[in-house]
Enzyme design. Structure first.
Site, mmCIF file in Angstrom:
data_model
loop_
_atom_site.group_PDB
_atom_site.id
_atom_site.type_symbol
_atom_site.label_atom_id
_atom_site.label_comp_id
_atom_site.label_asym_id
_atom_site.label_seq_id
_atom_site.Cartn_x
_atom_site.Cartn_y
_atom_site.Cartn_z
ATOM 1 N N GLY A 48 0.848 -1.190 0.000
ATOM 2 C CA GLY A 48 0.000 0.000 0.000
ATOM 3 C C GLY A 48 0.881 1.236 0.000
ATOM 4 O O GLY A 48 2.043 1.188 0.433
ATOM 5 N N GLY A 49 0.388 2.369 -0.526
ATOM 6 C CA GLY A 49 1.157 3.628 -0.544
ATOM 7 C C GLY A 49 2.546 3.404 -1.104
ATOM 8 O O GLY A 49 2.699 2.871 -2.208
ATOM 9 N N ASP A 50 3.575 3.813 -0.327
ATOM 10 C CA ASP A 50 4.961 3.595 -0.775
ATOM 11 C C ASP A 50 5.613 2.461 -0.004
ATOM 12 O O ASP A 50 6.816 2.422 0.161
ATOM 13 C CB ASP A 50 5.773 4.898 -0.655
ATOM 14 C CG ASP A 50 5.849 5.407 0.796
ATOM 15 O OD1 ASP A 50 5.121 4.829 1.662
ATOM 16 O OD2 ASP A 50 6.606 6.344 1.058
ATOM 17 N N GLU A 51 4.791 1.522 0.489
ATOM 18 C CA GLU A 51 5.297 0.372 1.256
ATOM 19 C C GLU A 51 5.321 -0.886 0.372
ATOM 20 O O GLU A 51 4.337 -1.218 -0.292
ATOM 21 C CB GLU A 51 4.392 0.096 2.460
ATOM 22 C CG GLU A 51 4.484 1.172 3.524
ATOM 23 C CD GLU A 51 3.583 0.870 4.714
ATOM 24 O OE1 GLU A 51 3.664 1.583 5.699
ATOM 25 O OE2 GLU A 51 2.777 -0.078 4.633
#
Ligand SMILES: Nc1nc2c(ncn2[C@@H]2O[C@H](COP(=O)(O)OP(=O)(O)OP(=O)(O)O)[C@@H](O)[C@H]2O)c(=O)[nH]1
Length: 535
Positions: free
Chosen positions: A451-454
């Protein structure tokens, strides 16, 4: 056809379940039913039409037979009428007026050459034959005993005898007699003798169908002429039932009479108004229905052959359809299990279309499954799928042993890229980061965007030492500048490491430990990795 299927159709059918108790009929059943429905009713209609045609034919035949019978009567009457005309002409001979019987015999013998008569006989009132052209004039002649001829003296009217044996001719013959009137009374009876073969010959010249029998019967029902075989039946009494029937009506027909030769006949008859004789026309009954039987037999054979051939065809075609249809069961069941299915070409158009639909559905389903388990931006596995894999690998590892290293990756300063250059540049950066991730781990390792920048990477069969090496490399790779949009973006990555089984005993715990380690790396200044506290 190609289809991956891991279990048999029976198991799957039980699993799916079926409603309703009536067992459905096979395609062969319906095709055979169709054949029966196509062949039997038309055959019955054809049989009915043949029978109708036969009935019409029978009616026509009856009309024809009756007309032929009347025509035969006319033939007989013509024969007699010719003889009677000659008699009447001869009866007015002046030689009779002059009682010159020698001259009369000479005249009568001359007439014989021109008419269809075999002899002339002159009988006087004493019943004596005075002239008989079969004998020279003056020969001894017998007393006339034929009652029909003698009755002319009383009636004064012409008469035709029944068949009798001539006392001079010594053969069966018939005679026509006319009165010779002199001074108001019958002075003589002039008779013409006719051999009956003349009539039989006349019958023979009639164009009768084969096996039809024509017979002429005198008023006593005795055979006078017959076609054919008159020589066997001349002078014999006719079939009793026919004779009785002929005695009661001027014309008509009778069934079930046996001809004199034993043939079962339908006999048509008509009576001559000239002679009171009758003509009977026998039509063999076997011949009358034989044509109908032949037609019906031909129809039954044709229909039977057509039925057998059509049922065989239906059976073969039904088998092909059934095989092709059943061939779709395995792919359909495999599709139900979520497996990829490709159905090859099928010999029947409609089934081929169903096969194509199954293949298309499988493709769509695979796409939907892929979408459900993958991140749409980067194409990496999503969190759901990653966690499923992680759980499964931990189960496998518990059974078979082996380490699982989990790297939890978070980009450093990504928000600033978004804020400065917009989301589309941020998206491009995420895609490039995913590409670098994939490129720097083994094919057997699993990379995911959580998710996101993970991001996360699962390293199968890798312990803490190997995980550090990979983490170091990934920090370096992900921290390389990104040439995106209008410029070059410089960000870095922080990586947390946790290893199963030493750092955690479950997937959730392992993720949690790696996440914690990642935060520690961030706290220590970013662009680095940190291992879990537990290791
Ligand atoms: N372009 C883009 N941005 C996203 C996407 N998903 C999340 N983000 C953004 O990514 C950023 C992530 O936040 P942070 O992790 O705090 O950003 P950061 O600057 O990397 O912070 P640190 O991790 O502390 O270094 C947020 O601004 C989100 O809006 C995405 O799919 N595309």
């Amino acid at each position: 056809m190609n289809a991956s299927a891991s279990s048999g159709p029976a198991t799957d059918r039980r699993a799916v379940g079926r409603g309703g108790s009536a067992s459905p009929k096979s395609i062969r059943f319906w095709l055979v039913l169709l054949v029966l429905a196509s062949v039997i009713p038309p055959s019955l209609i054809a049989a009915f039409l043949i029978h109708l045609d036969y009935r019409h034919g029978q009616a026509r035949l009856e009309r024809d037979a009756m007309a032929t019978t009347h025509a035969l009567v006319a033939v007989v009457d013509r024969e007699l009428a010719g003889s009677r005309a000659a008699l009447i002409a001869l009866a007015s001979s002046p030689h009779l007026d002059a009682h010159d019987l020698a001259a009369f015999q000479s005249q009568a013998s001359g007439v014989l050459k021109d008419v269809n008569v075999n002899n002339f006989v002159l009988i006087d009132a004493e019943r004596r034959q005075r002239v008989n052209t079969l004998r020279p004039f003056g020969s001894a002649l017998p007393i006339e005993r034929n009652a029909a001829l003698l009755a002319i003296f009383d009636t004064g009217r012409p008469a035709v005898t029944d068949l009798f044996v001539g006392p001079v001719a010594h053969r069966p013959l018939m005679a026509i007699g006319v009165p010779v009137q002199r001074a108001g009374s019958v002075a003589y009876v002039l008779a013409a003798g006719l051999w009956t073969d003349r009539l039989s010959r006349a019958l023979l010249t009639q164009p009768l169908p084969e096996h039809w029998i024509a017979g002429v019967y005198d008023s006593a029902g005795v055979v006078v002429a017959r076609s054919p075989l008159v020589e066997h039946f001349l002078g014999q009494p006719g079939p009793p039932s026919l004779v009785r029937r002929m005695a009661g009506a001027p014309d008509g027909w009778i069934d079930d009479t046996s001809a004199l030769d034993g043939t079962e006949m339908r006999s048509y008859f008509a009576r001559s108004s000239v002679s009171n004789w009758a003509v009977a026309l026998g039509v063999p009954r076997a011949g009358m229905s034989a044509e109908l039987q032949r037609s019906l037999l031909r129809l039954a054979l044709g229909a039977g052959l057509m039925l057998v051939a059509s049922i065989a065809g239906a059976w073969i075609i039904g088998g092909r359809i059934a095989r092709s249809t059943r061939a779709l069961c395995l792919p359909a069941l495999a599709l139900g299990r979520g497996e990829a299915v490709t159905v090859g070409a099928l010999p029947l158009k409609e089934l081929d279309e169903v096969g194509s639909a199954l293949t298309t559905t499988s493709t769509l389903l695979q796409q939907a499954l892929h979408d459900a388990h993958h991140d749409s931006l980067t194409g990496l596995a999503n969190r759901t799928m990653f966690e499923q894999f992680l759980r499964q690998r931990i189960v496998d590892s518990k059974r078979a042993g082996g380490d699982i290293a989990l790297l939890y990756i978070d980009l450093d300063g990504f928000k600033a890229v978004n804020d400065r250059h917009g989301h589309h540049v941020g998206d491009d950066l995420l895609r490039e980061a995913a590409r670098r991730l994939r490129a720097n781990v083994r094919l057997s390792d699993i990379a995911a965007r959580l998710g996101g920048d993970e991001f996360a990477v699962m390293l199968h069969g890798t312990g803490a030492e190997g995980a550090v090496t990979v983490a170091q490399n990934l920090v370096g790779q992900l921290s390389q500048p990104y040439g995106l949009g209008s410029g070059v973006q410089s960000i870095s990555a922080s990586v947390g490491i946790a290893v199963y089984p030493q750092d955690a005993s479950s997937a959730e715990q392992l993720l949690h430990r790696a996440d914690e380690a990642m935060y520690r790396a961030k706290a220590q200044g970013r662009r680095r990795y940190a291992a879990s506290n537990a290791s």
